[in-house]
Design an enzyme around this catalytic site. Structure first.
Site, PDB file in Angstrom:
ATOM      1  CB  CYS A 155     -53.721 -74.568  30.535  1.00 54.44           C
ATOM      2  SG  CYS A 155     -54.819 -75.564  29.525  1.00 54.44           S
ATOM      3  CG  ASN A 215     -49.584 -75.383  31.241  1.00 57.26           C
ATOM      4  OD1 ASN A 215     -48.586 -74.688  31.389  1.00 57.26           O
ATOM      5  ND2 ASN A 215     -50.074 -75.638  30.049  1.00 57.26           N
ATOM      6  N   GLY A 216     -50.396 -78.654  30.272  1.00 52.21           N
ATOM      7  CA  GLY A 216     -49.560 -79.634  29.579  1.00 52.21           C
ATOM      8  C   GLY A 216     -50.416 -80.663  28.883  1.00 52.21           C
ATOM      9  CG  ASP A 224     -45.005 -62.930  13.547  1.00 48.97           C
ATOM     10  OD1 ASP A 224     -44.926 -62.696  14.771  1.00 48.97           O
ATOM     11  OD2 ASP A 224     -46.062 -63.313  13.000  1.00 48.97           O
TER      12      ASP A 224
END
Ligand code: AMP
Length: 471
Positions: free
Chosen positions: A2, A102-103, A346
């Site tokens: 997030c 966020n988390g 990548d």
């Protein structure tokens, strides 16, 4: 996964938050939300979809007030629906408060059960709502004290922004899993998951919120409560550097771009192979491929071109769509690849579906040999601290060796960067010494997705109930 953003004391707080969320869009594409305060009252608008789709001019104009917090979401706990979109905003005994998180809280399931038995009613399935319930029950007189009291009960990963009518509080868990930084624009303070949002709005970077710090901003300015809880060893998420953050951000004192390039250089030293060109998987593999090419002396080329009109394919939930998604997003350039021995770089390999499709594409465009190089170690364990990873059984490296994966992916060779190489590459990037630009906050990373060493202990049985919530 997030992004959070906050503005305190700017006449265009909602507009700046909208822009900040735009710069953080890579951290979550499911929903976007903004809460504003005019000093007396909070108002929240949340919508599903991208920031640009969620807010139009009229809606933004209606969000008046000098204080705002915003959130972009990709669910790692709780399902993808509007009730789970953030910020969460509630009225309680002391007025109103909004939170953007966020988390991932690893004891949210237990806490929620306890609160529900005690009569609490939840409006969402998100772990973040637990924090507001704990805050509402706290006995402290001031908001920062109530927040500290709530956070002492939660375990796991959190970077948080709280907004009341006239106060903003930023908090990071004591291990500092997820990023959060502070900036200034004119007389206002701004907070962001990543410094890249400050570049966009023209704010000055001040510093990162430290692990275990509460930063309070109100009419009296900015002050810090540090530490407000028992200090822990710092455990910043190394995967932010490997993949998740934008390369033009600075975090944990370092340029993410410089770290990724260093990862590529290490990879070239650990796993050289005779080849004609080095190509990245765009966009995530670009800085590492540049590093690999520089170190190896093999020329860099863009052998894959990316369409910018599709989101991250990983985000698509359906297996069938994900398979198609790679083709939708990437195409091979025959002009570059025909007859060549190709090294393709990548940042990570999760299920292996992307790599398999890419190898097929490269061969169809004439590549004679395809050597995959991954600029991180094998992803063997799911993340419980806020990065979306599938269950262990879906992580191909949890049950297969690199050679077996190479056979599945159908490339000539497949090599991963070692864990030591990854940590040395991060360390090799000297933290920015600028007095204001960045402050270094010690050592210590969480690398649980590569090692299975989870910094926050799980009680027996907690892991499986968490997995059910997360997946
Ligand atoms: P896969 O096809 O499952 O192996 O996915 C690998 C690709 O997904 C790589 O190109 C990574 O850059 C990207 N990736 C790795 N981790 C994540 C994540 N948590 N969310 C979205 N994409 C990811």
């Amino acid at each position: 996964m997030c992004g959070i953003f906050g503005v305190f004391g700017h006449p265009e707080a909602a507009n700046l938050t909208y822009l900040g969320l735009h710069a953080l869009q890579h951290r979550g594409q499911e929903s976007a939300g903004i809460t504003v305060s005019d000093g007396d009252r909070l108002r929240t608008e949340r919508r599903m979809g991208l920031v640009g789709e969620a807010f139009d001019r009229a809606l933004l104009r209606s969000l008046r007030g000098p204080y705002a917090v915003g959130h972009v979401r990709y669910s790692t706990a709780g399902d993808s629906s509007l009730p789970n979109a953030q910020p969460f905003c509630v009225e309680y005994a002391h007025g109103a408060v909004a939170v953007a998180h966020n988390g991932n809280l690893i004891n949210a399931v237990d806490l929620r059960k306890r609160l529900e038995l005690d009569g609490a009613i939840f409006q969402s399935t998100s772990d973040s709502e637990v924090i507001l319930h704990l805050l509402a029950r706290a006995r402290e007189l001031e908001l920062p004290g109530r927040i500290a009291s709530a956070l002492k009960q939660v375990e796991g990963a959190y970077s948080l922004l709280f907004l009341s009518e006239n106060q903003m509080v930023a908090a990071r868990d004591p291990r500092g899993f997820r990023p959060l930084c502070i900036g200034r624009i004119k007389g206002a303070f701004v907070f962001s998951s990543e410094s890249v949002a400050f570049d966009l709005i023209g704010a000055e970077f001040i510093r990162e919120v430290e692990p275990g710090e509460l930063v309070v901003v109100d009419g009296k300015g900015l002050h810090s409560l540090h530490p407000w809880t028992v200090p822990e060893e710092r455990r910043f998420c190394v995967f932010e550097h490997v993949y998740f953050a934008r390369p033009d951000s600075f975090m944990d004192g370092r340029s993410v771009y410089a770290v990724r390039e260093a990862l590529g250089r290490r990879l070239a030293r650990e796993h050289p192979v005779p080849a004609d060109i080095v190509i990245p998987v765009p966009d995530s593999g670009v800085p590492a491929a540049i590093g690999y090419a520089r170190e190896s002396g093999v020329p860099f080329a863009m052998g894959l071109v990316r369409s910018h009109y599709v989101g991250r394919t990983f985000i698509e939930p359906e297996e069938s769509i994900r398979h198609f998604g790679v083709k939708l997003k990437l195409n091979a350039v025959r002009q570059v690849l025909d007859g060549k021995r190709v090294i393709v770089v990548d940042d990570s390999l999760v299920r292996g579906t992307t790599a398999r499709k890419i190898v097929k594409m490269l061969r169809a465009a004439g590549a004679r040999e395809v050597h995959m190089r991954i600029s991180s170690p094998p992803t063997t364990h799911p993340c419980f601290y806020g990065i979306d990873t599938p269950t262990r059984s879906e992580l191909i490296a949890s049950s297969h060796t690199p050679d077996e994966i190479a056979r599945y992916v159908t490339c000539n060779t497949l090599k991963y960067l070692s864990r030591e190489g990854m940590m040395e590459a991060v360390d090799e990037v000297t933290p920015d010494p600028g007095p204001k630009r960045l402050r270094v906050i010690g050592q210590g990373y969480c690398d649980a997705c590569f090692t299975g060493r989870y910094p926050v202990e799980f009680a027996p049985g907690e892991m499986s109930s968490l997995r059910r919530v997360i997946n």
